[in-house]
Design an enzyme around this catalytic site. Structure first.
Site, PDB file in Angstrom:
ATOM      1  N   LYS A 120     -14.703  -2.183   6.200  1.00 56.80           N
ATOM      2  CA  LYS A 120     -14.039  -2.734   7.397  1.00 56.80           C
ATOM      3  C   LYS A 120     -12.542  -2.866   7.150  1.00 56.80           C
ATOM      4  CE  LYS A 120     -14.161  -7.473   8.708  1.00 56.80           C
ATOM      5  NZ  LYS A 120     -13.029  -8.203   8.120  1.00 56.80           N
ATOM      6  N   ASP A 121     -11.754  -2.477   8.159  1.00 55.52           N
ATOM      7  CA  ASP A 121     -10.298  -2.597   8.033  1.00 55.52           C
ATOM      8  C   ASP A 121      -9.711  -3.108   9.340  1.00 55.52           C
ATOM      9  OD1 ASP A 121     -10.188  -0.509   9.854  1.00 55.52           O
ATOM     10  OD2 ASP A 121      -8.682   0.618   8.736  1.00 55.52           O
ATOM     11  N   MET A 122      -8.371  -2.943   9.483  1.00 55.94           N
ATOM     12  CA  MET A 122      -7.718  -3.462  10.676  1.00 55.94           C
ATOM     13  C   MET A 122      -6.910  -2.403  11.423  1.00 55.94           C
ATOM     14  SD  MET A 122      -6.571  -7.142   9.018  1.00 55.94           S
ATOM     15  CE  MET A 122      -5.811  -7.759  10.521  1.00 55.94           C
ATOM     16  N   GLU A 123      -7.063  -1.123  11.049  1.00 57.52           N
ATOM     17  CA  GLU A 123      -6.262  -0.075  11.697  1.00 57.52           C
ATOM     18  C   GLU A 123      -7.024   1.203  12.055  1.00 57.52           C
ATOM     19  OE1 GLU A 123      -5.181  -1.257   8.574  1.00 57.52           O
ATOM     20  OE2 GLU A 123      -3.772  -2.729   9.360  1.00 57.52           O
TER      21      GLU A 123
ATOM     22  N   ASP B 122     -11.943  -5.944  -1.445  1.00 53.66           N
ATOM     23  CA  ASP B 122     -12.772  -7.161  -1.419  1.00 53.66           C
ATOM     24  C   ASP B 122     -14.170  -6.830  -0.914  1.00 53.66           C
ATOM     25  OD1 ASP B 122     -10.648  -7.096   0.974  1.00 53.66           O
ATOM     26  OD2 ASP B 122     -12.578  -7.749   1.771  1.00 53.66           O
TER      27      ASP B 122
ATOM     28  N   THR C  28      -6.207  -0.192   2.519  1.00 53.04           N
ATOM     29  CA  THR C  28      -7.262  -0.959   1.867  1.00 53.04           C
ATOM     30  C   THR C  28      -8.307  -1.372   2.897  1.00 53.04           C
ATOM     31  OG1 THR C  28      -5.995  -2.989   2.143  1.00 53.04           O
ATOM     32  CG2 THR C  28      -5.748  -1.808   0.059  1.00 53.04           C
TER      33      THR C  28
ATOM     34  N   GLU D 264       0.839  -1.206   0.000  1.00 52.88           N
ATOM     35  CA  GLU D 264       0.000   0.000   0.000  1.00 52.88           C
ATOM     36  C   GLU D 264       0.874   1.256   0.000  1.00 52.88           C
ATOM     37  OE1 GLU D 264      -3.805  -1.317   2.724  1.00 52.88           O
ATOM     38  OE2 GLU D 264      -1.896  -1.008   3.711  1.00 52.88           O
TER      39      GLU D 264
END
Ligand code: FMC
Length: 250
Positions: free
Chosen positions: A182-185, A208, A99, A40
């Site tokens: 939705k993400d992770m950070e 996705d 992303t 990224e």
């Protein structure tokens, strides 16, 4: 123990308001990009002709500025690198670019770049009064109405958790958060930005479709290169738009 979010004394609120108004009227000169993955980050590094800082401002041994090695994915890494970067660089604005998975039912398509109006966690379940709200950790991004109009970006709420997959309990929380992506950070960056009183925006490109037919890891990897290129184009437009403006103009 950290006080629950929102439980601020009047004095703390006053100080926060004063801190914000003093920076609102001067041109934005330092922007901190928090990017989780090497793939990224590389288009941005190339685009803005950034060079690796060999005398890193970070503690010895951490992989944060290295363009080789391990990606810093997830909330723990995101909050640490945000904290260390803000302390070292005192930025006027944080941009968390990365992303995300998108919900087709809420209007997300592969390659869309969203600006998140609000971020929250979906995997911090603490069913005890007040701590439930602390766990969800919902925070608003800096409002950027002019930037949105200018770049014609999609807007949606972002939900953050430490897994790429989505358990049924996570899904229920994401729905409760009214999230489109939705993400992770994101929510972890927002937490630190809020603590240190630095405004933050969240630029997230959809790799996705979470409620689609394809398995997430496959779809993510299939689209990663093209989608990070789209993210790079939008990040460039955002930085060009910000250039020479102050926070209140965004
Ligand atoms: N769920 C959670 N995170 C992601 C995602 C999804 N469907 N698609 N892309 C991401 C982001 C996360 O924020 C991570 O940094 C990375 O991409 C996946 O490991």
């Amino acid at each position: 123990m950290a006080p629950p979010h929102g439980d601020k004394s009047a004095k703390v609120k006053e100080e926060a308001a004063a801190a914000v108004s003093s920076v609102d009227n001067r041109p934005i000169s330092t922007i901190l990009f928090i990017v989780a993955m090497q793939t990224e980050a590389l288009p941005l590094v190339k685009k803005f002709q950034l060079t690796e800082d060999l005398n890193s401002v970070f503690p010895k041994g951490v992989p944060w500025v290295r363009f080789y090695g391990v990606d810093g994915v997830g909330t723990v890494s995101a909050s640490l690198v945000t904290y260390a970067s803000v302390q070292a660089l005192q930025p006027d604005l944080i941009i968390n670019a990365g992303t995300a998975g998108g919900f087709g039912a809420k209007g997300a398509s592969i390659g869309d770049v969203f600006i998140s109006s609000e971020v929250a966690f979906h995997d911090r379940r603490i069913p005890i009064p007040v701590f439930d709200i602390y766990g969800v950790g919902s925070r608003k991004a800096l409002a950027t109405p002019n930037l949105l109009k200018e770049l014609n970006l999609k807007v949606g709420k972002l939900s953050t958790g430490d897994s790429l997959d989505m358990s049924p309990m996570d899904e229920a929380s994401i729905i409760a958060n009214d999230a489109t992506i939705k993400d992770m950070e994101g929510a972890a960056v927002a937490y630190v930005a809020d603590l240190l009183k630095v405004p933050a925006i969240f630029l997230k490109a959809v790799t996705d479709i979470v409620d689609g037919d394809k398995p997430t890891p496959e779809e993510f990897l299939e689209n990663l290169a093209a989608v990070t290129a789209a993210l790079d184009r939008t990040a460039t437009q955002v930085v060009d738009y910000i250039s020479g403006k102050c926070l209140l103009e965004l």
